[in-house]
Design an enzyme around this catalytic site. Sequence first.
Site, PDB file in Angstrom:
ATOM      1  N   LYS A 259      40.164  46.365  91.905  1.00 36.41           N
ATOM      2  CA  LYS A 259      41.541  46.326  91.381  1.00 36.41           C
ATOM      3  C   LYS A 259      41.602  45.412  90.176  1.00 36.41           C
ATOM      4  O   LYS A 259      40.778  44.507  90.006  1.00 36.41           O
ATOM      5  CB  LYS A 259      42.534  45.843  92.439  1.00 36.41           C
ATOM      6  CG  LYS A 259      42.266  44.440  93.027  1.00 36.41           C
ATOM      7  CD  LYS A 259      42.855  43.279  92.277  1.00 36.41           C
ATOM      8  CE  LYS A 259      42.520  41.945  92.920  1.00 36.41           C
ATOM      9  NZ  LYS A 259      42.698  40.779  92.088  1.00 36.41           N
TER      10      LYS A 259
ATOM     11  N   SER B 188      37.506  42.170  99.511  1.00 41.15           N
ATOM     12  CA  SER B 188      38.622  42.884 100.142  1.00 41.15           C
ATOM     13  C   SER B 188      38.308  44.372 100.237  1.00 41.15           C
ATOM     14  O   SER B 188      38.612  45.023 101.249  1.00 41.15           O
ATOM     15  CB  SER B 188      39.897  42.692  99.324  1.00 41.15           C
ATOM     16  OG  SER B 188      40.190  41.334  99.180  1.00 41.15           O
TER      17      SER B 188
ATOM     18  N   ASP C 283      44.643  40.666  99.698  1.00 39.09           N
ATOM     19  CA  ASP C 283      44.349  41.806  98.822  1.00 39.09           C
ATOM     20  C   ASP C 283      43.808  43.017  99.580  1.00 39.09           C
ATOM     21  O   ASP C 283      43.610  44.076  98.985  1.00 39.09           O
ATOM     22  CB  ASP C 283      43.288  41.413  97.766  1.00 39.09           C
ATOM     23  CG  ASP C 283      43.832  40.463  96.707  1.00 39.09           C
ATOM     24  OD1 ASP C 283      45.051  40.234  96.697  1.00 39.09           O
ATOM     25  OD2 ASP C 283      43.031  39.967  95.905  1.00 39.09           O
TER      26      ASP C 283
END
Length: 297
Positions: free
Chosen positions: A10, A104, A137
């Site tokens: 991300k 994550s 996250d």
Amino acid sequence: MSVTVRVPAKVNVQLAVGGARPDGFHDLANVFLAVGLYDEVTATPADSLRVTCEGPDAARVPLDRTNLAARAAEKLAARYGRRADVHLHIAKDIPVAGGMAGGSADGAGALLACDALWGTGASREELLDICAELGSDVPFSLVGGAALGTGRGERLRVLEVGGTFHWVFALADGGLSTPAVYGEFDRLTAGARVPEPAASDEVLKALAAGDAAGLAAAVSNDLQAAALSLRPSLASTLAVGGGAGALASLVSGSGPTTAFLVQDAGAARKVAEALVGSGTCRAVRVAAGPVPGAVVL
Ligand code: ATP
């Protein structure tokens, strides 16, 4: 029989950070965009829980029970009253401790892989609950696309995105510890009134419209000053990307990866070449988003 899950990295197109709460956490308004840079987690039946990892950064990934993939498997097993007797193999392409939610991603990937391997049939809500227990996250790694995270970042609202955004990422030597960056944020903001974090209307509008120039004008990262304070050399990397025509240059999450938003794939190549030639970073990656979250392959 084994199950492989692919999970994206991300980038935060907005990371608004509130003051430290009494429990030490910070309230966030966190706009996540999943980008096409992936880890793959493969779950295979085994006598006991075991984690292995391959990839350029593999040596920096813990293989014990602190690995988020192992913790995800243990949490799912505990809920369903079974043993976490699984071998989790991580093919790692997301930089470690790079502010791109690599750990994550592996947590969300392992959870989905074990759920499929064991046939637990957990609901989406249950999986998201476990993700939130694993870390702020992690729920986004499962969901992907684009989302606004509030609270510690784990309460998610899915966002509409009207187009593809092109990015270049410059990987730095070594990592930056997320808690250390928050510590520096607290030091830099001590005595100041830190406003309540809120999502920016401009960011949300630009995402919905697929407007790269609009998004570039609106991106922000409240951790950037802290990351630059701990790693001043990142300023030169940011300057190189800007000079090569990036629409926006920013630190990705807690850093030290830097992220460059560009108009299209051609501009991405130009910025990537300039970064590679500058010697200000360890490696350069090009990726676009949004992309889906964790998927079973
Ligand atoms: P974020 O963007 O969510 O702040 P990050 O991308 O900066 O995270 P990670 O790559 O998730 O950082 O790793 C942070 C630390 O977590 C590592 O230094 C490592 O010790 C630990 N860790 C635990 N599990 C993993 C994993 N599966 N992959 C990588 N690191 C892991």
